[in-house]
Design a protein around this motif. Structure first.
Motif, PDB file in Angstrom:
ATOM      1  N   ARG A 238     -24.909 -83.272  97.354  1.00 21.28           N
ATOM      2  CA  ARG A 238     -24.622 -82.074  96.677  1.00 21.28           C
ATOM      3  C   ARG A 238     -23.633 -82.649  95.839  1.00 21.28           C
ATOM      4  NH1 ARG A 238     -21.636 -77.053  98.115  1.00 21.28           N
ATOM      5  NH2 ARG A 238     -22.728 -76.984 100.145  1.00 21.28           N
ATOM      6  N   ALA A 239     -23.887 -82.473  94.515  1.00 20.72           N
ATOM      7  CA  ALA A 239     -23.195 -82.875  93.355  1.00 20.72           C
ATOM      8  C   ALA A 239     -21.737 -81.986  93.248  1.00 20.72           C
ATOM      9  CB  ALA A 239     -24.016 -82.780  92.034  1.00 20.72           C
ATOM     10  N   LEU A 240     -20.768 -82.866  92.554  1.00 19.81           N
ATOM     11  CA  LEU A 240     -19.454 -82.315  92.489  1.00 19.81           C
ATOM     12  C   LEU A 240     -18.735 -81.439  93.821  1.00 19.81           C
ATOM     13  CD1 LEU A 240     -20.109 -80.396  89.100  1.00 19.81           C
ATOM     14  CD2 LEU A 240     -19.554 -82.864  89.394  1.00 19.81           C
ATOM     15  N   PRO A 241     -19.016 -82.369  94.699  1.00 14.28           N
ATOM     16  CA  PRO A 241     -18.351 -81.623  96.043  1.00 14.28           C
ATOM     17  C   PRO A 241     -16.774 -81.186  95.811  1.00 14.28           C
ATOM     18  CG  PRO A 241     -18.788 -83.915  96.296  1.00 14.28           C
ATOM     19  CD  PRO A 241     -19.386 -83.668  95.156  1.00 14.28           C
ATOM     20  N   GLU A 242     -16.144 -81.870  94.891  1.00 13.65           N
ATOM     21  CA  GLU A 242     -14.763 -81.624  94.715  1.00 13.65           C
ATOM     22  C   GLU A 242     -14.621 -80.093  93.902  1.00 13.65           C
ATOM     23  OE1 GLU A 242     -16.554 -83.975  93.846  1.00 13.65           O
ATOM     24  OE2 GLU A 242     -16.072 -84.708  91.600  1.00 13.65           O
TER      25      GLU A 242
ATOM     26  N   LYS B 195     -11.268 -86.268  93.658  1.00 10.18           N
ATOM     27  CA  LYS B 195     -11.969 -86.772  94.775  1.00 10.18           C
ATOM     28  C   LYS B 195     -12.013 -88.609  94.659  1.00 10.18           C
ATOM     29  CE  LYS B 195     -16.368 -86.549  95.525  1.00 10.18           C
ATOM     30  NZ  LYS B 195     -16.980 -88.056  95.830  1.00 10.18           N
ATOM     31  N   ILE B 196     -11.651 -88.945  95.972  1.00  8.14           N
ATOM     32  CA  ILE B 196     -11.650 -90.611  95.836  1.00  8.14           C
ATOM     33  C   ILE B 196     -12.898 -91.226  96.694  1.00  8.14           C
ATOM     34  CG2 ILE B 196     -10.406 -92.436  96.975  1.00  8.14           C
ATOM     35  CD1 ILE B 196      -8.672 -91.231  94.536  1.00  8.14           C
ATOM     36  N   ALA B 197     -13.658 -92.071  96.152  1.00  8.92           N
ATOM     37  CA  ALA B 197     -14.773 -92.522  96.493  1.00  8.92           C
ATOM     38  C   ALA B 197     -14.686 -94.027  96.596  1.00  8.92           C
ATOM     39  CB  ALA B 197     -16.151 -92.038  95.890  1.00  8.92           C
ATOM     40  N   THR B 198     -14.567 -94.415  98.158  1.00  8.49           N
ATOM     41  CA  THR B 198     -14.884 -96.065  98.345  1.00  8.49           C
ATOM     42  C   THR B 198     -15.796 -96.193  99.516  1.00  8.49           C
ATOM     43  OG1 THR B 198     -12.654 -95.882  99.389  1.00  8.49           O
ATOM     44  CG2 THR B 198     -12.282 -96.496  97.160  1.00  8.49           C
ATOM     45  N   GLY B 199     -16.808 -95.660  99.655  1.00  7.73           N
ATOM     46  CA  GLY B 199     -17.554 -95.806 100.564  1.00  7.73           C
ATOM     47  C   GLY B 199     -16.829 -95.441 102.083  1.00  7.73           C
ATOM     48  N   GLY B 200     -17.238 -96.056 103.105  1.00  6.57           N
ATOM     49  CA  GLY B 200     -16.364 -95.787 104.426  1.00  6.57           C
ATOM     50  C   GLY B 200     -14.723 -95.522 104.416  1.00  6.57           C
ATOM     51  N   THR B 201     -14.307 -96.272 103.247  1.00  5.24           N
ATOM     52  CA  THR B 201     -12.828 -96.585 103.294  1.00  5.24           C
ATOM     53  C   THR B 201     -12.541 -95.181 102.443  1.00  5.24           C
ATOM     54  OG1 THR B 201     -13.295 -98.130 101.811  1.00  5.24           O
ATOM     55  CG2 THR B 201     -11.649 -98.631 103.375  1.00  5.24           C
ATOM     56  N   SER B 202     -13.322 -94.265 102.059  1.00  6.31           N
ATOM     57  CA  SER B 202     -12.988 -93.207 101.185  1.00  6.31           C
ATOM     58  C   SER B 202     -11.638 -92.361 102.028  1.00  6.31           C
ATOM     59  CB  SER B 202     -14.061 -92.315 100.938  1.00  6.31           C
ATOM     60  OG  SER B 202     -15.033 -92.854 100.371  1.00  6.31           O
TER      61      SER B 202
ATOM     62  N   ALA C 290      -0.825 -80.483  94.936  1.00  3.15           N
ATOM     63  CA  ALA C 290      -1.857 -81.437  94.445  1.00  3.15           C
ATOM     64  C   ALA C 290      -2.823 -81.775  95.738  1.00  3.15           C
ATOM     65  CB  ALA C 290      -1.668 -82.535  93.691  1.00  3.15           C
ATOM     66  N   ILE C 291      -4.223 -81.820  95.408  1.00  5.23           N
ATOM     67  CA  ILE C 291      -5.101 -81.891  96.387  1.00  5.23           C
ATOM     68  C   ILE C 291      -5.886 -83.318  96.232  1.00  5.23           C
ATOM     69  CG2 ILE C 291      -7.133 -81.052  97.684  1.00  5.23           C
ATOM     70  CD1 ILE C 291      -5.813 -78.366  97.056  1.00  5.23           C
ATOM     71  N   VAL C 292      -6.089 -84.088  97.257  1.00  5.84           N
ATOM     72  CA  VAL C 292      -7.146 -85.476  97.157  1.00  5.84           C
ATOM     73  C   VAL C 292      -8.172 -84.962  97.999  1.00  5.84           C
ATOM     74  CG1 VAL C 292      -7.321 -87.763  97.249  1.00  5.84           C
ATOM     75  CG2 VAL C 292      -5.179 -86.822  96.319  1.00  5.84           C
ATOM     76  N   LEU C 293      -9.508 -85.499  97.598  1.00  2.00           N
ATOM     77  CA  LEU C 293     -10.603 -85.194  98.557  1.00  2.00           C
ATOM     78  C   LEU C 293     -11.476 -86.401  98.922  1.00  2.00           C
ATOM     79  CD1 LEU C 293     -11.913 -81.673  97.175  1.00  2.00           C
ATOM     80  CD2 LEU C 293     -10.438 -81.959  99.085  1.00  2.00           C
ATOM     81  N   SER C 294     -12.099 -86.401 100.285  1.00  2.00           N
ATOM     82  CA  SER C 294     -12.783 -87.697 100.340  1.00  2.00           C
ATOM     83  C   SER C 294     -14.215 -87.070 101.230  1.00  2.00           C
ATOM     84  CB  SER C 294     -12.032 -88.410 101.257  1.00  2.00           C
ATOM     85  OG  SER C 294     -13.085 -89.310 102.028  1.00  2.00           O
TER      86      SER C 294
ATOM     87  N   ILE D  47       4.346 -81.875  97.415  1.00  2.00           N
ATOM     88  CA  ILE D  47       3.565 -81.816  98.413  1.00  2.00           C
ATOM     89  C   ILE D  47       2.175 -81.977  98.229  1.00  2.00           C
ATOM     90  CG2 ILE D  47       2.773 -80.234 100.141  1.00  2.00           C
ATOM     91  CD1 ILE D  47       5.343 -79.119 100.412  1.00  2.00           C
ATOM     92  N   VAL D  48       1.534 -82.993  98.710  1.00  2.00           N
ATOM     93  CA  VAL D  48       0.116 -83.094  98.572  1.00  2.00           C
ATOM     94  C   VAL D  48      -0.774 -83.036  99.687  1.00  2.00           C
ATOM     95  CG1 VAL D  48      -1.527 -85.125  97.551  1.00  2.00           C
ATOM     96  CG2 VAL D  48       0.834 -84.961  96.796  1.00  2.00           C
ATOM     97  N   LEU D  49      -1.927 -82.576  99.720  1.00  2.00           N
ATOM     98  CA  LEU D  49      -2.962 -82.451 100.771  1.00  2.00           C
ATOM     99  C   LEU D  49      -4.178 -83.177 100.607  1.00  2.00           C
ATOM    100  CD1 LEU D  49      -4.146 -80.458 103.011  1.00  2.00           C
ATOM    101  CD2 LEU D  49      -4.920 -79.114 101.300  1.00  2.00           C
ATOM    102  N   VAL D  50      -4.435 -83.819 101.530  1.00  2.00           N
ATOM    103  CA  VAL D  50      -5.521 -84.789 101.462  1.00  2.00           C
ATOM    104  C   VAL D  50      -6.591 -84.332 102.706  1.00  2.00           C
ATOM    105  CG1 VAL D  50      -6.483 -87.175 102.077  1.00  2.00           C
ATOM    106  CG2 VAL D  50      -4.115 -86.840 100.957  1.00  2.00           C
TER     107      VAL D  50
END
Lengths: 159, 383, 150
Positions: B59-63, B79-86, B47-51, B105-108
């Motif tokens: 750019r819409a939908l960068p994930e 994709k996780i969005a929390t401002g600078g904490t993203s 699985a993959i998590v993006l920021s 196994i997870v990739l960030v």
């Protein structure tokens, strides 16, 4: 090496934001009566200005209006020297200009707004300021042009 | 909950403008390096998590578009969005995905290409009701809070400048760092252009193009794949009220970071952070913030942060080196910046930090900071 | 940005934003070939052997670098189309009237190119088409103006 291209693209976007009953009431009083209204939390009794419909600390709903004065105390300040785009004009705001967090008399929170003064030597946390209103109010927070130091401010300084 | 460890990290060379790669290719560069560091292929990633702060690049939908560069084909991608904490929030989300037992196994991956966008204007697109008419960007709002911190704690511009100098001197030993400033001195920081009193240009972070990836593995896989993995011991996040005027002296109190750190220390059993933590990678977008974070993180008592930098406690050879990588003050691709903190902390534990390696790291701290007052804290350890 | 105005409890706000997207080496080479040579190139994945168009630096399925540049088209086959008459133009890339959006599998390619077809009243799946290049070209996907029946 390959010539590296950039694809340029200007986007013109617009939005239509719905507000809320409490925003409308705050704006009405500001525009029509030149009055500032805050909302009081029924739990912690904090008076929010700008008004909030929910207290971020207590998660309680707010409905009790409290009149707040257009004078207050500087709680934080800076002089901005970099040209930030002013969203109300589309142009970079002329620098330098003063900004402050101002606790209006009768409020427990602070309002982020502009100062008339842009000389840091003449600014202090705790100094007293007064709102300078636009002649014709349009119903935005910009109807207050900025806050200016009150006369005899030293005498009026918070102890 | 499964035990989870970082088994690989990868970064691009961070710089002002990467014209030679698209966003997708930038992300792939960091991903490929992390896969090589972990000794696995993309096919082993579950699985993959993006920021990313997509408003900056419009750019819409960068994930979807850029997620391809992280190897997202036919995998779960979020994709996780929390401002600078993203970035740190994405790392925490990736940790949760792995610790839950759902994925082995997870990739960030986090990234930003500030050179492509209208960052300042994007920053001005804040809350339209209360904030936008008086928006003065990250610098203006920071400067307001700094005035309160300076008034209450009495820290000096020289002490803040020492933080800025420490960051850039450390960056000189980190080949991935964006700013490479030979001969940086306190005087040069204080002589640099004033952005918003008392913040000088060199007190502030740059805007960078860059990407960073972190790979987690659940315990069984981590032990097989990595000789010295960096075990996640705590991952805590706290958010606060969004309007700057609603927060009581936010840099002084900094309750999100204070609370997150307290909970993280409790989980790990840390009672004296300055003595027990071996290295910290903290998200300091401006020099003064690092001083405030020292207090909130319990590195010193209230009002003692200036002394900490005066005494060199947080220098590379000090008791607790803070930001050996050069920190956000040297490298700031926002969506990646939090991931870089975690990657650098992990690399220190794994003994893979190269020329900016701190000796004998067993316990490392990473933090994230976001819009006004949000905070993330992660603690990694060798055992 | 434009004026924020307040109306009946609604805030109208606007903004102009400029973006400068780096194409990267592979896409730059693809766009420069359109601009300077009126040629369309793809790249072949050494693993799955597919020829990807537009040219890509890596195969998103196999996650390996593409190694071989292959010239494709300018002829191809329509694999999907949709008439677009009054489509708003949020992309800013232009969408001239009378064109249909289409997916075109260029001869030699294994993927379809998203573009336009024109000069036909009867687009259909399977239609053979050829690229019409713009007179003035700047290194942009619209250096191919559209595709017309071959």
């Amino acid at each position: 090496m390959t010539e590296l291209l950039r694809v340029s693209h200007t986007m013109t976007l617009s939005w239509r934001y719905g507000t809320s009953w409490y925003f409308a009431e705050f704006i009405r009083a500001l525009r029509d009566e030149r009055r500032l209204l805050g909302l009081r939390c029924p739990v912690c009794r904090r008076v929010y200005l700008p008004p909030r419909v929910v207290c971020g600390n207590c998660y309680a709903e707010l409905s009790e209006w409290v009149e707040v004065k257009d004078s207050g105390t500087v709680r934080a300040f800076t002089i901005v020297h970099i040209p930030i785009v002013d969203p109300t004009s589309g142009q970079p705001r002329p620098t330098p200009y003063g900004m402050a967090l101002i606790q209006l008399d009768g409020a427990d929170t602070t309002l982020n707004h502009y100062l008339a003064e842009n000389n840091p030597a003449k600014l202090r946390i705790g100094m007293r300021v007064q709102a300078v209103w636009r002649e014709e109010r349009r119903g935005t927070l910009s109807d207050i042009v900025h806050f200016a130091a009150m006369n005899n401010q030293t005498m009026n300084d918070e102890q | 909950m499964k035990r989870v460890a970082v088994i690989g990290t990868g970064q691009t060379k961070h710089t002002k403008a990467r014209d030679d790669v698209s966003q997708t290719e930038l992300v792939r560069e960091a991903t490929t390096r992390a896969l090589a560091d972990a000794g696995i292929t993309i096919h082993e990633v579950d699985a993959i998590v993006l920021s990313n702060m997509e408003l900056f690049e419009g750019r819409a939908l960068p994930e979807m578009w850029v997620g391809e560069g992280a190897g997202g084909y036919r995998k779960p991608v979020t994709k996780i969005a929390t401002g600078g904490t993203s970035g740190t929030s994405a790392c925490i989300a990736g940790y949760h995905q792995c610790a839950s037992g759902l994925f082995d196994i997870v990739l960030v991956v986090g990234w930003e290409k500030h050179s492509e966008g209208a960052t300042q204007t994007g920053m001005a697109l804040t809350d339209p009701l209360w904030d936008r008419n008086v928006a003065s960007g990250a610098v203006g709002n920071f400067a307001l809070s700094i005035s309160q911190y300076v008034a209450e704690r009495g820290v000096t511009p020289q002490q803040a400048a020492k933080i800025a100098v420490k960051a850039r001197r450390n960056a000189a030993r980190n080949p991935n760092a964006h700013l490479q400033m030979d001969g940086i001195t306190v005087e040069k920081v204080l002589e640099s252009r004033m952005l918003a009193d008392p913040v000088h240009l060199l007190d502030m972070c740059p805007q960078s193009d860059g990407a960073c990836a972190v790979i987690y593995a659940a315990e069984d896989r981590a032990k097989k794949l990595c000789p010295r993995p960096a075990w996640v011991r705590a991952a805590v996040t706290r958010h606060d009220q969004p309007y700057i005027g609603d927060l009581d002296r936010r840099l002084v109190t900094m309750r999100t970071l204070r609370d997150a750190a307290r909970e993280a220390y409790q989980r790990v059993g840390i009672s004296e952070p300055l003595k027990e933590i071996d290295v910290a990678e903290i998200y300091e977008p401006v020099s003064y913030a690092e001083l405030a974070w020292y207090e909130a993180l319990g590195f010193c008592a209230e009002g003692e942060a200036g002394r900490l930098i005066d005494d060199g406690v947080t220098e590379m050879n000090g008791e607790l080196p803070v930001n050996p990588s050069g920190g956000v003050l040297s490298t700031n691709p926002v969506g990646a910046s939090g991931v870089i903190r975690v990657a650098e902390a992990a690399a220190q534990v794994m003994g893979r930090a190269g020329d900016h390696q701190v000796a004998d790291v067993r316990l490392a701290l990473a933090t994230g900071y976001g819009v006004y007052a949000w905070s993330d804290v992660m603690i990694l350890s060798a055992g | 940005m434009n004026n924020d105005t307040m109306n009946n409890g609604v805030i109208i706000a606007g903004v102009n934003l400029l973006f400068n997207y780096a194409a990267g080496e592979a896409a730059s080479r693809f766009l420069i070939a359109l601009r300077d040579e009126k040629k369309i190139w793809g790249t072949r994945c050494p693993s799955c052997q597919r020829v990807l168009v537009p040219a890509r630096s890596f195969c998103p399925r196999c996650f390996v670098d593409t190694t071989e540049w292959i010239e494709v088209g300018p002829t191809g086959t329509v694999s999907a189309f949709a008439p677009v008459f009054h489509l708003a133009d949020p992309s800013g890339f232009g969408n001239p009237k009378g064109l249909s959006a289409a997916l075109i599998r260029l001869d030699g390619a294994d993927t379809a190119l998203a573009h336009f077809i024109g000069e036909t009243d009867a687009p259909q799946i399977g239609l053979r088409v050829v690229a019409v290049f713009a007179e003035s070209r700047s290194g942009h996907i619209l250096d191919i103006a559209y595709f017309k029946p071959a």
